[in-house]
Design a protein around this motif. Structure first.
Motif, PDB file in Angstrom:
ATOM      1  N   UNK A   1      35.920  14.093   5.559  1.00 25.84           N
ATOM      2  CA  UNK A   1      36.402  15.410   5.124  1.00 25.84           C
ATOM      3  C   UNK A   1      35.305  16.469   5.228  1.00 25.84           C
ATOM      4  N   UNK A   2      34.064  16.023   5.117  1.00 25.63           N
ATOM      5  CA  UNK A   2      32.919  16.939   5.261  1.00 25.63           C
ATOM      6  C   UNK A   2      32.485  17.065   6.719  1.00 25.63           C
ATOM      7  N   UNK A   3      33.244  16.432   7.635  1.00 24.02           N
ATOM      8  CA  UNK A   3      32.958  16.445   9.074  1.00 24.02           C
ATOM      9  C   UNK A   3      31.638  15.749   9.425  1.00 24.02           C
ATOM     10  N   UNK A   4      31.160  14.880   8.544  1.00 20.28           N
ATOM     11  CA  UNK A   4      29.954  14.113   8.867  1.00 20.28           C
ATOM     12  C   UNK A   4      30.290  12.956   9.806  1.00 20.28           C
ATOM     13  N   UNK A   5      31.527  12.493   9.739  1.00 20.78           N
ATOM     14  CA  UNK A   5      32.074  11.551  10.717  1.00 20.78           C
ATOM     15  C   UNK A   5      33.338  12.168  11.280  1.00 20.78           C
TER      16      UNK A   5
ATOM     17  N   UNK B   1      38.138   0.072  -0.598  1.00 19.64           N
ATOM     18  CA  UNK B   1      37.383   0.790  -1.620  1.00 19.64           C
ATOM     19  C   UNK B   1      36.298   1.647  -0.988  1.00 19.64           C
ATOM     20  N   UNK B   2      35.562   1.073  -0.058  1.00 19.72           N
ATOM     21  CA  UNK B   2      34.495   1.822   0.614  1.00 19.72           C
ATOM     22  C   UNK B   2      35.079   2.909   1.503  1.00 19.72           C
ATOM     23  N   UNK B   3      36.105   2.568   2.255  1.00 23.47           N
ATOM     24  CA  UNK B   3      36.676   3.516   3.218  1.00 23.47           C
ATOM     25  C   UNK B   3      37.396   4.661   2.535  1.00 23.47           C
ATOM     26  N   UNK B   4      38.257   4.343   1.572  1.00 21.07           N
ATOM     27  CA  UNK B   4      39.076   5.373   0.951  1.00 21.07           C
ATOM     28  C   UNK B   4      38.278   6.291   0.028  1.00 21.07           C
ATOM     29  N   UNK B   5      37.115   5.872  -0.378  1.00 23.22           N
ATOM     30  CA  UNK B   5      36.294   6.712  -1.252  1.00 23.22           C
ATOM     31  C   UNK B   5      35.164   7.367  -0.453  1.00 23.22           C
ATOM     32  N   UNK B   6      34.173   6.580  -0.080  1.00 23.59           N
ATOM     33  CA  UNK B   6      32.964   7.103   0.541  1.00 23.59           C
ATOM     34  C   UNK B   6      33.185   7.598   1.977  1.00 23.59           C
ATOM     35  N   UNK B   7      33.796   6.771   2.821  1.00 24.76           N
ATOM     36  CA  UNK B   7      33.924   7.120   4.239  1.00 24.76           C
ATOM     37  C   UNK B   7      34.840   8.325   4.435  1.00 24.76           C
ATOM     38  N   UNK B   8      35.972   8.335   3.766  1.00 26.14           N
ATOM     39  CA  UNK B   8      36.887   9.467   3.928  1.00 26.14           C
ATOM     40  C   UNK B   8      36.273  10.751   3.385  1.00 26.14           C
ATOM     41  N   UNK B   9      35.482  10.611   2.316  1.00 26.06           N
ATOM     42  CA  UNK B   9      34.780  11.790   1.804  1.00 26.06           C
ATOM     43  C   UNK B   9      33.818  12.344   2.847  1.00 26.06           C
ATOM     44  N   UNK B  10      33.145  11.454   3.612  1.00 24.05           N
ATOM     45  CA  UNK B  10      32.244  11.894   4.678  1.00 24.05           C
ATOM     46  C   UNK B  10      33.043  12.514   5.836  1.00 24.05           C
TER      47      UNK B  10
ATOM     48  N   UNK C   1      42.099  -3.658  13.570  1.00 22.21           N
ATOM     49  CA  UNK C   1      41.341  -2.409  13.658  1.00 22.21           C
ATOM     50  C   UNK C   1      42.266  -1.210  13.584  1.00 22.21           C
ATOM     51  N   UNK C   2      41.794  -0.154  12.951  1.00 21.21           N
ATOM     52  CA  UNK C   2      42.547   1.092  12.909  1.00 21.21           C
ATOM     53  C   UNK C   2      41.594   2.249  13.134  1.00 21.21           C
ATOM     54  N   UNK C   3      41.995   3.167  13.995  1.00 20.33           N
ATOM     55  CA  UNK C   3      41.168   4.297  14.374  1.00 20.33           C
ATOM     56  C   UNK C   3      41.542   5.516  13.532  1.00 20.33           C
ATOM     57  N   UNK C   4      40.568   6.023  12.797  1.00 20.24           N
ATOM     58  CA  UNK C   4      40.759   7.170  11.920  1.00 20.24           C
ATOM     59  C   UNK C   4      40.022   8.377  12.510  1.00 20.24           C
ATOM     60  N   UNK C   5      40.689   9.510  12.572  1.00 20.99           N
ATOM     61  CA  UNK C   5      40.057  10.692  13.149  1.00 20.99           C
ATOM     62  C   UNK C   5      40.290  11.923  12.285  1.00 20.99           C
ATOM     63  N   UNK C   6      39.272  12.772  12.227  1.00 22.96           N
ATOM     64  CA  UNK C   6      39.407  14.065  11.556  1.00 22.96           C
ATOM     65  C   UNK C   6      40.389  14.912  12.364  1.00 22.96           C
ATOM     66  N   UNK C   7      41.285  15.577  11.695  1.00 26.41           N
ATOM     67  CA  UNK C   7      42.297  16.406  12.382  1.00 26.41           C
ATOM     68  C   UNK C   7      41.618  17.570  13.067  1.00 26.41           C
ATOM     69  N   UNK C   8      41.897  17.721  14.356  1.00 27.48           N
ATOM     70  CA  UNK C   8      41.328  18.845  15.111  1.00 27.48           C
ATOM     71  C   UNK C   8      42.040  20.128  14.721  1.00 27.48           C
ATOM     72  N   UNK C   9      41.271  21.184  14.620  1.00 25.11           N
ATOM     73  CA  UNK C   9      41.831  22.469  14.177  1.00 25.11           C
ATOM     74  C   UNK C   9      42.286  23.296  15.381  1.00 25.11           C
TER      75      UNK C   9
END
Length: 330
Positions: free
Chosen positions: A289-293, A278-287, A322-330
């Motif tokens: 997507x904004x490149x804050x993480x 709930x925390x990850x799929x809502x708040x963390x992923x939103x951060x 553990x699972x490592x999540x990363x913003x897709x590099x452009x």
């Protein structure tokens, strides 16, 4: 064991949360919330199954697909024989694999789904996890109507359903790697102190992930455990320092984020299979997507016990994946 992924992405998520979560600090990030624990159903158990279905309906609407487009559904919960997931699967009609690792179930599902997508055994999958406060209380302790007191180290089971869509389509968040944990049992028998039970397992998995990937702790913008609660969070930080000589920086725990402990009677914080996603799929992923993480290591923890084993005075084993999540590099 750490697995590297080259072509697996978390494309979208769907989250629904209960009345306590609706009043918590992350209330504006969920896709949907409910005003009561019954959710227009006759029982708490039926309500939990409905939450899984609702989170999937939201997810499918986001990606523009129907259940007939999904190759595999993985889901787990806290009820005997993961009944909430089973009933949801019976109505969805998607090929189903039921999974269980207590509060680590969500990451277990992501790992299994990612493995199959990476191996091209499936094109896509939905990974879900759920928990319901009142249903879990009946399952593991006493019905809430009994009003039994609890110590401050206890946690408050989260009410909610969370679903993620995985595929090889390069959009959303990249699943970069994952570490499958080892069961750790330090002899703790207190079923009301899950943070103490699970913190050593979290430490073990974090260290194995860093060792296997040859990374420093600072590689990640955030290390996120779920769900240790405020006492377990402090125990983990102390354990990492004393056992491994490592300061756990850029760290938080989902159980400490989902509620306002100053205003809500939730003891040491949240728990349950739905808490971390709930925390990850809502708040963390939103951060993200904004490149804050840019890089987040999600470490989900689970206590592998039952009321029967606790009544037999056995110690409580724990697991962390553990699972490592990363913003897709452009």
């Amino acid at each position: 064991m750490t697995i590297k992924y080259n072509n697996v992405y978390l494309n979208a998520t769907g989250t629904v949360a209960g009345p306590y979560e609706q009043k918590g600090p992350l209330k504006n990030y969920y896709d949907g919330t409910y005003d009561d624990f019954y959710i227009d159903m006759d029982t708490f158990e039926q309500a939990e199954s409905k939450m899984i279905e609702d989170s999937i309906d939201i997810l499918l609407a986001k990606i523009g697909k129907t259940r007939f487009d999904i190759d595999l559904f993985l889901s787990g919960d806290l009820l005997n024989q993961i009944a909430s997931s089973g009933y949801a699967a019976s109505r969805l009609g998607i090929p189903f694999m039921g999974i269980y690792n207590a509060c680590a179930t969500s990451v277990e599902g992501l790992i299994l789904g990612a493995n199959m997508v990476e191996a091209k055994q499936i094109k896509n999958c939905i990974c879900s996890a759920s928990s319901h406060n009142n249903a879990a209380e009946k399952q593991f302790r006493y019905p809430v109507e009994y009003g039994g007191p609890k110590p401050k180290t206890a946690t408050f089971t989260t009410t909610g359903g969370a679903s993620a869509y995985l595929s090889s389509n390069k959009e959303g968040i990249k699943i970069e790697s994952a570490t499958v944990g080892t069961v750790v049992d330090l002899g703790i028998k207190d079923a009301y102190h899950m943070g103490a039970v699970m913190a050593p397992a979290a430490a073990d998995t974090i260290m194995k992930h860093l060792r296997d990937t040859k990374r420093e702790i600072g590689y990640y913008d955030l290390i996120l455990t779920g769900d240790l609660g405020v006492y377990g969070r402090d125990i983990l930080k102390d354990y990492m320092k004393t056992e491994y000589g490592m300061d756990l920086k850029n760290y938080n725990d989902t159980a400490c984020m989902i509620y306002d402990r100053e205003k809500q009677p939730v003891y040491a914080g949240g728990s349950g299979p739905a808490c971390a996603p709930l925390v990850t799929y809502s708040y963390i992923i939103s951060k993200m997507k904004k490149k804050e993480y840019g890089r987040v290591l999600l470490v989900a923890t689970g206590a592998l016990h039952s009321p029967t084993m606790v009544n037999q005075k056995l110690s409580i084993p724990a697991i962390a994946h553990a699972i490592s999540l990363e913003v897709i590099s452009e």
